[in-house]
Motif scaffolding. Structure first.
Motif, PDB file in Angstrom:
ATOM      1  N   GLU A 123     -83.124 -41.373 -70.224  1.00 44.55           N
ATOM      2  CA  GLU A 123     -83.274 -42.759 -70.647  1.00 44.55           C
ATOM      3  C   GLU A 123     -84.607 -43.264 -70.118  1.00 44.55           C
ATOM      4  OE1 GLU A 123     -79.023 -45.017 -70.926  1.00 44.55           O
ATOM      5  OE2 GLU A 123     -79.813 -44.697 -68.923  1.00 44.55           O
ATOM      6  N   ALA A 124     -85.150 -44.263 -70.799  1.00 43.62           N
ATOM      7  CA  ALA A 124     -86.418 -44.837 -70.366  1.00 43.62           C
ATOM      8  C   ALA A 124     -86.278 -45.456 -68.981  1.00 43.62           C
ATOM      9  CB  ALA A 124     -86.881 -45.894 -71.367  1.00 43.62           C
ATOM     10  N   SER A 125     -87.336 -45.333 -68.181  1.00 44.09           N
ATOM     11  CA  SER A 125     -87.333 -45.907 -66.839  1.00 44.09           C
ATOM     12  C   SER A 125     -88.761 -46.185 -66.404  1.00 44.09           C
ATOM     13  CB  SER A 125     -86.660 -44.963 -65.843  1.00 44.09           C
ATOM     14  OG  SER A 125     -86.809 -45.437 -64.520  1.00 44.09           O
ATOM     15  N   THR A 126     -88.959 -47.337 -65.812  1.00 45.63           N
ATOM     16  CA  THR A 126     -90.247 -47.659 -65.201  1.00 45.63           C
ATOM     17  C   THR A 126     -90.110 -47.710 -63.694  1.00 45.63           C
ATOM     18  OG1 THR A 126     -90.928 -48.962 -67.130  1.00 45.63           O
ATOM     19  CG2 THR A 126     -92.122 -49.336 -65.073  1.00 45.63           C
ATOM     20  N   ARG A 127     -89.221 -48.574 -63.209  1.00 46.63           N
ATOM     21  CA  ARG A 127     -89.099 -48.820 -61.776  1.00 46.63           C
ATOM     22  C   ARG A 127     -88.462 -47.647 -61.028  1.00 46.63           C
ATOM     23  NH1 ARG A 127     -89.656 -53.051 -64.583  1.00 46.63           N
ATOM     24  NH2 ARG A 127     -88.016 -52.188 -65.892  1.00 46.63           N
ATOM     25  N   THR A 128     -87.328 -47.143 -61.522  1.00 45.88           N
ATOM     26  CA  THR A 128     -86.643 -46.068 -60.800  1.00 45.88           C
ATOM     27  C   THR A 128     -87.501 -44.805 -60.784  1.00 45.88           C
ATOM     28  OG1 THR A 128     -84.497 -46.969 -61.458  1.00 45.88           O
ATOM     29  CG2 THR A 128     -84.527 -44.717 -60.649  1.00 45.88           C
ATOM     30  N   SER A 129     -88.012 -44.440 -61.940  1.00 48.38           N
ATOM     31  CA  SER A 129     -88.851 -43.244 -62.022  1.00 48.38           C
ATOM     32  C   SER A 129     -90.120 -43.407 -61.203  1.00 48.38           C
ATOM     33  CB  SER A 129     -89.197 -42.958 -63.483  1.00 48.38           C
ATOM     34  OG  SER A 129     -90.072 -41.862 -63.597  1.00 48.38           O
ATOM     35  N   GLY A 130     -90.800 -44.532 -61.393  1.00 54.11           N
ATOM     36  CA  GLY A 130     -92.063 -44.762 -60.705  1.00 54.11           C
ATOM     37  C   GLY A 130     -91.907 -44.837 -59.197  1.00 54.11           C
ATOM     38  N   SER A 131     -90.830 -45.487 -58.725  1.00 52.99           N
ATOM     39  CA  SER A 131     -90.667 -45.637 -57.276  1.00 52.99           C
ATOM     40  C   SER A 131     -90.280 -44.320 -56.619  1.00 52.99           C
ATOM     41  CB  SER A 131     -89.632 -46.722 -56.959  1.00 52.99           C
ATOM     42  OG  SER A 131     -88.358 -46.380 -57.451  1.00 52.99           O
ATOM     43  N   PHE A 132     -89.492 -43.482 -57.296  1.00 54.70           N
ATOM     44  CA  PHE A 132     -89.180 -42.167 -56.744  1.00 54.70           C
ATOM     45  C   PHE A 132     -90.447 -41.300 -56.685  1.00 54.70           C
ATOM     46  CE2 PHE A 132     -84.434 -42.336 -57.248  1.00 54.70           C
ATOM     47  CZ  PHE A 132     -84.126 -41.791 -56.019  1.00 54.70           C
ATOM     48  N   GLN A 133     -91.255 -41.359 -57.732  1.00 54.31           N
ATOM     49  CA  GLN A 133     -92.482 -40.571 -57.734  1.00 54.31           C
ATOM     50  C   GLN A 133     -93.444 -41.064 -56.661  1.00 54.31           C
ATOM     51  OE1 GLN A 133     -94.077 -39.897 -61.792  1.00 54.31           O
ATOM     52  NE2 GLN A 133     -92.038 -40.401 -62.542  1.00 54.31           N
ATOM     53  N   ALA A 134     -93.553 -42.376 -56.494  1.00 51.33           N
ATOM     54  CA  ALA A 134     -94.406 -42.922 -55.443  1.00 51.33           C
ATOM     55  C   ALA A 134     -93.864 -42.555 -54.065  1.00 51.33           C
ATOM     56  CB  ALA A 134     -94.509 -44.437 -55.581  1.00 51.33           C
ATOM     57  N   ALA A 135     -92.534 -42.563 -53.922  1.00 49.68           N
ATOM     58  CA  ALA A 135     -91.913 -42.257 -52.630  1.00 49.68           C
ATOM     59  C   ALA A 135     -92.243 -40.843 -52.163  1.00 49.68           C
ATOM     60  CB  ALA A 135     -90.395 -42.447 -52.730  1.00 49.68           C
ATOM     61  N   ILE A 136     -92.126 -39.871 -53.068  1.00 53.98           N
ATOM     62  CA  ILE A 136     -92.403 -38.489 -52.659  1.00 53.98           C
ATOM     63  C   ILE A 136     -93.893 -38.302 -52.372  1.00 53.98           C
ATOM     64  CG2 ILE A 136     -92.673 -37.579 -55.018  1.00 53.98           C
ATOM     65  CD1 ILE A 136     -90.992 -35.751 -52.069  1.00 53.98           C
ATOM     66  N   LEU A 137     -94.759 -38.980 -53.129  1.00 49.97           N
ATOM     67  CA  LEU A 137     -96.199 -38.876 -52.897  1.00 49.97           C
ATOM     68  C   LEU A 137     -96.590 -39.518 -51.571  1.00 49.97           C
ATOM     69  CD1 LEU A 137     -97.517 -39.666 -56.495  1.00 49.97           C
ATOM     70  CD2 LEU A 137     -97.531 -37.443 -55.353  1.00 49.97           C
ATOM     71  N   ARG A 138     -95.968 -40.660 -51.241  1.00 50.63           N
ATOM     72  CA  ARG A 138     -96.253 -41.332 -49.963  1.00 50.63           C
ATOM     73  C   ARG A 138     -95.907 -40.446 -48.763  1.00 50.63           C
ATOM     74  NH1 ARG A 138     -99.264 -46.170 -50.035  1.00 50.63           N
ATOM     75  NH2 ARG A 138     -98.575 -47.478 -51.785  1.00 50.63           N
ATOM     76  N   LEU A 139     -94.968 -39.536 -48.954  1.00 51.39           N
ATOM     77  CA  LEU A 139     -94.531 -38.674 -47.855  1.00 51.39           C
ATOM     78  C   LEU A 139     -95.131 -37.275 -47.943  1.00 51.39           C
ATOM     79  CD1 LEU A 139     -90.824 -39.833 -47.600  1.00 51.39           C
ATOM     80  CD2 LEU A 139     -92.743 -40.452 -46.124  1.00 51.39           C
ATOM     81  N   GLY A 140     -96.143 -37.116 -48.798  1.00 54.06           N
ATOM     82  CA  GLY A 140     -96.897 -35.872 -48.838  1.00 54.06           C
ATOM     83  C   GLY A 140     -96.362 -34.811 -49.768  1.00 54.06           C
ATOM     84  N   GLY A 141     -95.303 -35.123 -50.519  1.00 56.72           N
ATOM     85  CA  GLY A 141     -94.734 -34.150 -51.437  1.00 56.72           C
ATOM     86  C   GLY A 141     -95.332 -34.242 -52.825  1.00 56.72           C
TER      87      GLY A 141
END
Length: 334
Positions: free
Chosen positions: A69-87
């Motif tokens: 399903e379409a997602s902006t916030r959930t998808s974007g925040s999970f992707q940002a979360a892993i990047l913020r932690l070096g993944g």
């Protein structure tokens, strides 16, 4: 004939070891003490981002995000979360022509193959129960990002954290009775289903929690959600058709979008819709915060955005901090 066994869901407590390697399917897995642990790590993540931007504790960790399903916030925040932690992140658009689902592959097989490449998977699917089927066959953690009209547990986690943080419920352990108004499409809204359940068991409030439901006719809170909340003795549930009356002594107004397509005519939609704007909030409780899972259409007017009680964009930022904490806990890297 043999029948498939159902994998037992882990109970997530204040012991970080209970989170490590665990899937998150439902808010009912999380104990009150487990929620306190998550909130503590979330606050640490917020400080980390605001002081250093992040760190590399999840270096070499790969997150798979699979969205049917379409997602902006959930998808974007999970992707940002892993990047913020070096993944790193591998994203799969389940709706696109490149998805193996177009070839008839089962959802379970798709996710079992993906987990060969990633360490944690985030899954959103339009059919209720789909994420549970995947959790049952996958060996690595799967995080439910919304399954039909079922649950959206990570949204509920960021919502309850936002309430906890905005109302300073953790300050001096001064817990007071809490009144939360849930407004809009309560029948089909998985965000309010998970929120009502998590609030009921969270114990972030004092002597009583009042869940006040305000919905158009035909879009009321499902009975099975009410039954779940009824099982907690200090939770009170009320139904109110007038929004102003519902907000009279409330601490939180949680607004959800009412979908026009669920009504037979524009007239029926307009009769059942609500608008929260600057004029309405003039007479609302002076400290009542307004939350919304977003996206909004016209149920909250932009003329209210500058009001300090408008907490929905702060709520969205909290989503990244909560999901950073969740990934760190699941990966055993707190």
């Amino acid at each position: 004939m043999t029948t498939a066994t159902t994998k037992k869901l882990p109970i997530l407590t204040d012991e970080p070891s209970s989170w490590e390697g665990s899937s998150l399917l439902s808010v009912t897995q999380i104990t009150a003490a487990g929620l306190e642990l998550l909130f503590r790590v979330t606050q640490e993540m917020r400080t980390l981002v605001r002081t250093h931007g992040g760190d590399d504790r999840l270096r070499h960790t790969i997150l798979g995000t699979v969205f049917f399903e379409a997602s902006t916030r959930t998808s974007g925040s999970f992707q940002a979360a892993i990047l913020r932690l070096g993944g790193r992140n591998v994203h799969v658009d389940g709706q696109g022509n490149s998805s193996a689902a177009k070839k008839g592959e089962s959802l379970e097989d798709t996710l079992r193959c993906l987990e060969c490449y990633v360490d944690v998977t985030v899954l959103r699917h339009p059919v209720q129960g789909s994420v549970g089927k995947v959790v049952n066959v996958c060996e690595k953690p799967v995080l439910n990002a919304g399954d039909g009209v079922g649950e959206h547990p990570t949204q509920a986690l960021l919502d309850v954290f936002s309430i906890y943080d905005e109302l300073e419920l953790g300050e001096n352990n001064d817990k007071k009775p809490l009144v939360v108004v849930l407004l809009g499409d309560l029948k089909n809204g998985r965000t309010v289903h998970s929120l009502a359940k998590l609030l009921s068991v969270s114990q972030i409030w004092g002597e009583t929690l009042t869940l006040r439901y305000c919905a158009p006719s035909g879009l009321e809170m499902p009975q099975y959600i009410r039954d779940f909340c009824d099982a907690v003795p200090s939770v009170q549930q009320e139904t109110c058709s007038d929004l102003a009356d519902a907000c009279r002594d409330a601490h939180v107004l949680y607004v959800t979008r009412i979908q026009r397509e669920r009504f037979e005519s524009d007239e029926a939609y307009e009769a059942g819709s609500y608008i929260v704007d600057k004029a309405f909030m003039t007479n609302a409780p002076p400290k009542m915060i307004v939350l919304h899972p977003l996206p909004r259409v016209d149920e909250i007017s932009t003329d209210f955005d500058s009001d300090p009680r408008a907490a929905y964009f702060r709520q969205m930022e909290n989503g990244m901090f909560v999901r950073m904490a969740l990934l760190a806990l699941v990966c055993g890297k707190t």
